[in-house]
Structures are given as C-alpha cells and as structure tokens.
Scaffold this motif. Structure first.
Motif, PDB file in Angstrom:
ATOM      1  N   ARG A  18     -23.899  19.497  48.840  1.00  0.00           N
ATOM      2  CA  ARG A  18     -24.919  18.469  48.636  1.00  0.00           C
ATOM      3  C   ARG A  18     -24.407  17.534  47.543  1.00  0.00           C
ATOM      4  NH1 ARG A  18     -28.204  14.992  47.126  1.00  0.00           N
ATOM      5  NH2 ARG A  18     -30.433  15.085  47.531  1.00  0.00           N
ATOM      6  N   GLY A  44     -19.790  27.259  37.513  1.00  0.00           N
ATOM      7  CA  GLY A  44     -20.828  27.438  38.538  1.00  0.00           C
ATOM      8  C   GLY A  44     -21.664  26.222  38.841  1.00  0.00           C
ATOM      9  N   SER A  48     -15.809  23.756  42.589  1.00  0.00           N
ATOM     10  CA  SER A  48     -14.931  24.285  43.642  1.00  0.00           C
ATOM     11  C   SER A  48     -15.497  23.969  45.021  1.00  0.00           C
ATOM     12  CB  SER A  48     -14.765  25.797  43.498  1.00  0.00           C
ATOM     13  OG  SER A  48     -14.195  26.077  42.250  1.00  0.00           O
ATOM     14  N   ARG A  49     -16.822  24.044  45.149  1.00  0.00           N
ATOM     15  CA  ARG A  49     -17.428  23.737  46.442  1.00  0.00           C
ATOM     16  C   ARG A  49     -17.145  22.290  46.837  1.00  0.00           C
ATOM     17  NH1 ARG A  49     -21.570  25.916  49.544  1.00  0.00           N
ATOM     18  NH2 ARG A  49     -20.905  27.907  48.674  1.00  0.00           N
ATOM     19  N   GLU A 190     -28.495  27.026  50.939  1.00  0.00           N
ATOM     20  CA  GLU A 190     -27.535  28.129  50.790  1.00  0.00           C
ATOM     21  C   GLU A 190     -28.138  29.469  51.173  1.00  0.00           C
ATOM     22  OE1 GLU A 190     -24.119  28.357  48.854  1.00  0.00           O
ATOM     23  OE2 GLU A 190     -24.151  26.531  50.023  1.00  0.00           O
TER      24      GLU A 190
HETATM   25  P1  ADP Z   1     -17.589  25.983  39.907  1.00  0.00           P
HETATM   26  O1  ADP Z   1     -18.092  24.725  39.256  1.00  0.00           O
HETATM   27  O2  ADP Z   1     -17.510  27.132  38.921  1.00  0.00           O
HETATM   28  O3  ADP Z   1     -16.341  25.790  40.698  1.00  0.00           O
HETATM   29  P2  ADP Z   1     -18.803  26.544  42.482  1.00  0.00           P
HETATM   30  O4  ADP Z   1     -18.358  25.312  43.168  1.00  0.00           O
HETATM   31  O5  ADP Z   1     -18.127  27.827  42.864  1.00  0.00           O
HETATM   32  O6  ADP Z   1     -18.764  26.385  40.893  1.00  0.00           O
HETATM   33  O7  ADP Z   1     -20.388  26.648  42.708  1.00  0.00           O
HETATM   34  C1  ADP Z   1     -21.087  27.867  42.592  1.00  0.00           C
HETATM   35  C2  ADP Z   1     -22.084  28.005  43.724  1.00  0.00           C
HETATM   36  O8  ADP Z   1     -23.144  27.069  43.511  1.00  0.00           O
HETATM   37  C3  ADP Z   1     -21.498  27.670  45.085  1.00  0.00           C
HETATM   38  O9  ADP Z   1     -20.989  28.831  45.697  1.00  0.00           O
HETATM   39  C4  ADP Z   1     -22.700  27.123  45.835  1.00  0.00           C
HETATM   40  O10 ADP Z   1     -23.452  28.194  46.380  1.00  0.00           O
HETATM   41  C5  ADP Z   1     -23.567  26.499  44.755  1.00  0.00           C
HETATM   42  N1  ADP Z   1     -23.489  25.034  44.607  1.00  0.00           N
HETATM   43  C6  ADP Z   1     -23.405  24.378  43.416  1.00  0.00           C
HETATM   44  N2  ADP Z   1     -23.459  23.052  43.599  1.00  0.00           N
HETATM   45  C7  ADP Z   1     -23.570  22.835  44.932  1.00  0.00           C
HETATM   46  C8  ADP Z   1     -23.702  21.663  45.761  1.00  0.00           C
HETATM   47  N3  ADP Z   1     -23.698  20.436  45.206  1.00  0.00           N
HETATM   48  N4  ADP Z   1     -23.807  21.819  47.092  1.00  0.00           N
HETATM   49  C9  ADP Z   1     -23.804  23.070  47.620  1.00  0.00           C
HETATM   50  N5  ADP Z   1     -23.703  24.203  46.908  1.00  0.00           N
HETATM   51  C10 ADP Z   1     -23.594  24.111  45.580  1.00  0.00           C
END
Ligand code: ADP
Length: 268
Positions: A18, A44, A48-49, A190
């Motif tokens: 999103r 978090g 990464s997403r 999610e």
């Molecule tokens: P980091 O910033 O540590 O890389 P991640 O990208 O792994 O964090 O995000 C952690 C979790 O939060 C993801 O697995 C997802 O479930 C959720 N998440 C956070 N932001 C979003 C977003 N914008 N859209 C969809 N999922 C998200």
C-alpha cells in the motif's frame, strides 16, 4: 527460461504493498536513470515490502542480503570453493545481480563493516563496475542491474554509520509509519482483520510511538501490528494479542510495559 541464472530470485506473485505517497513513481524514475536507492526508516515500517513490490513491478529478480557485522566483502562479491575436482568460483549475491541484471538489496546495510561496504563504490557511480580481485575479473554491470540499500537512522551511532563517500552515491526515501487509515488498510489486507479492530491496534501503537525517545529506542512497528492481527484472526483475544505480539517484544522495562498496558486497556 530454464537457463535463467536468476530464476530463483524472480518474484512471481505481486507482493501486497500500500503506497503512502508518490514513492512508486519516484522509485521507477530512479530505476530508469539507474540511480542507486537508499530506503531509510525504522524497523518494520515497510521498507523491504516496498523494495519487493518494486522488483516485481519492474519485473526484475531481487537478491536480498541481510547485512551483519561478520559479513566480509567476499560474502557479497564471491569466493573460490574447494571441490574434489579443484577450485570453482562462486559469484556472491552482488556479483550475481551485477552480472545478470538483478536488483541487489542490502538490508540493514549499516550492520556491515565500512570496509565491507566499500565494494559497492565502483558499482554505484558512472563506472558501474565490480572488480573481482581474487578472480582477476572486472564485471561491467548489466544494464538492468540496480543496487538498493536499507538503513535505520534510529540505530545511527559513530560505530555504525555509512561513510559520507558511500551515502552520497544514493538517492533516498524517508519511510515512516503510515497514517492511521493507511495502516488500518495494510492490517486488513494483510490479515483480514476488521477495520475497527485494526484501529484499536493502531491506537495502542500510537501510544507506544509517543514513548519513543522517552525510554523506547524504537516505535512500535507495523510488523508487530500485523503479528497481533494474525493472532486475533486465529482466535486470540485482543488483550492477549496486544501483550504477546506488541508489548512484550517491544520492551522489558516494567514502567514502559505498565504504560502500554494502560493504552491496551483503554481501547478494549
Ligand atoms: P522493514 O521496514 O523492516 O523492511 P517490512 O517491509 O518487512 O519492514 O514490513 C513489515 C511488515 O509490515 C510487512 O511484512 C507487511 O506485512 C507490513 N507492511 C508495512 N508497510 C506496508 C505497506 N505499505 N503495504 C503493505 N504491507 C506493509
């Protein structure tokens, strides 16, 4: 393509992402210009997403490396392996991506020592080259190659920081926790949790995020909220899910836990 050396790193299904603002278009512009990208933000919060989603959108394989302080340049670049028949060179993740045109994502890059991260220098300026000193080879990066790093400024310290000469090679995004309505949408999509329940979790998270800098090093991440929402979807009560997935992982401090327990009780 069965002889595609990066087939294991291709993303088949679109990851759910999103967007918060215009980051998707801006990343596409950076990719089109083949500029390296740095995604900054707390743990978090979706960095990464976002990178996974962009790799899927750009139809590029994504090779992710979780950086740590024991990592050496050879872990990125590659090494000779000893085999019964002799030695064989094995490309590391950075060499694989540079050679065959993938996106290489160095997650939590400040965890790696600075003498390790300098191997990315020649790849991230006009040269777009990766010298494999031990092998005596110079890889000229594939035109589709891109380097992406993530970085949590919250952990910044003198010991763990990027050299100015490294950071000034990148374009950068600042990520933060999404606004309440966006975060609620993330939780619902999610996990299937209702919007009302999502907003209850977010109210607790906001209370916790206000404690950042007042005892808490990091705010309560979207990841923790997603975990709590999954427990609730599995039949766990809101109270127990908040304690188990949000409060206890976040802090061991009794006073902070007390404050967070009050925030939980206020929403149930
Ligand atoms: P980091 O910033 O540590 O890389 P991640 O990208 O792994 O964090 O995000 C952690 C979790 O939060 C993801 O697995 C997802 O479930 C959720 N998440 C956070 N932001 C979003 C977003 N914008 N859209 C969809 N999922 C998200």
């Amino acid at each position: 393509m069965s002889n595609d050396p990066l087939r294991d790193w291709r993303i088949a299904e679109p990851p759910h992402y999103r967007a918060q603002a215009d980051e998707v278009a801006l990343f596409e512009a950076a990719y089109a210009a083949r500029l390296p990208v740095m995604v900054k933000g707390s743990t978090g919060c979706g960095k990464s997403r976002f990178v996974e989603y962009m790799a899927w959108r750009l139809q590029r394989p994504l090779i992710t490396v979780a950086c740590n302080e024991d990592m050496t340049a050879a872990d990125l670049v590659g090494r000779f392996l000893l085999e019964p028949s002799g030695t064989r060179w094995q490309d590391g993740p950075l060499a694989l991506a540079a050679r065959h045109g993938g996106i290489c994502y160095l997650d939590e890059v400040v965890e790696a020592r600075q003498d390790t991260t300098v191997v990315i220098h020649a790849l991230t300026d006009h040269r777009r080259q990766l010298p494999l000193d031990k092998k005596g080879e110079l890889i000229r990066a594939h035109p589709d190659f891109q380097l992406v790093i993530s970085y949590n400024p919250g952990y910044q310290s003198l010991m763990k920081d990027l050299k100015p000469s490294t950071r000034q090679r990148f374009t950068a995004f600042d990520f933060d926790y999404p606004e309440a309505d966006v975060e609620a949408e993330v939780l619902s999509t999610e996990t299937g949790i209702s919007s009302a329940q999502a907003h209850q979790l977010i109210a607790v998270a906001h209370a916790a995020r206000r404690l950042k800098g007042h005892g808490l090093v990091e705010g309560m991440s979207t990841r923790l909220l997603v975990n709590a929402a999954r427990l609730i979807q599995g039949g766990v009560s809101l109270h127990a899910a908040c304690q188990m997935a949000m409060v206890r992982p976040l802090t061991d401090d009794a006073d902070l836990r007390d404050a967070l327990e009050h925030a939980v009780l206020a929403v149930i």
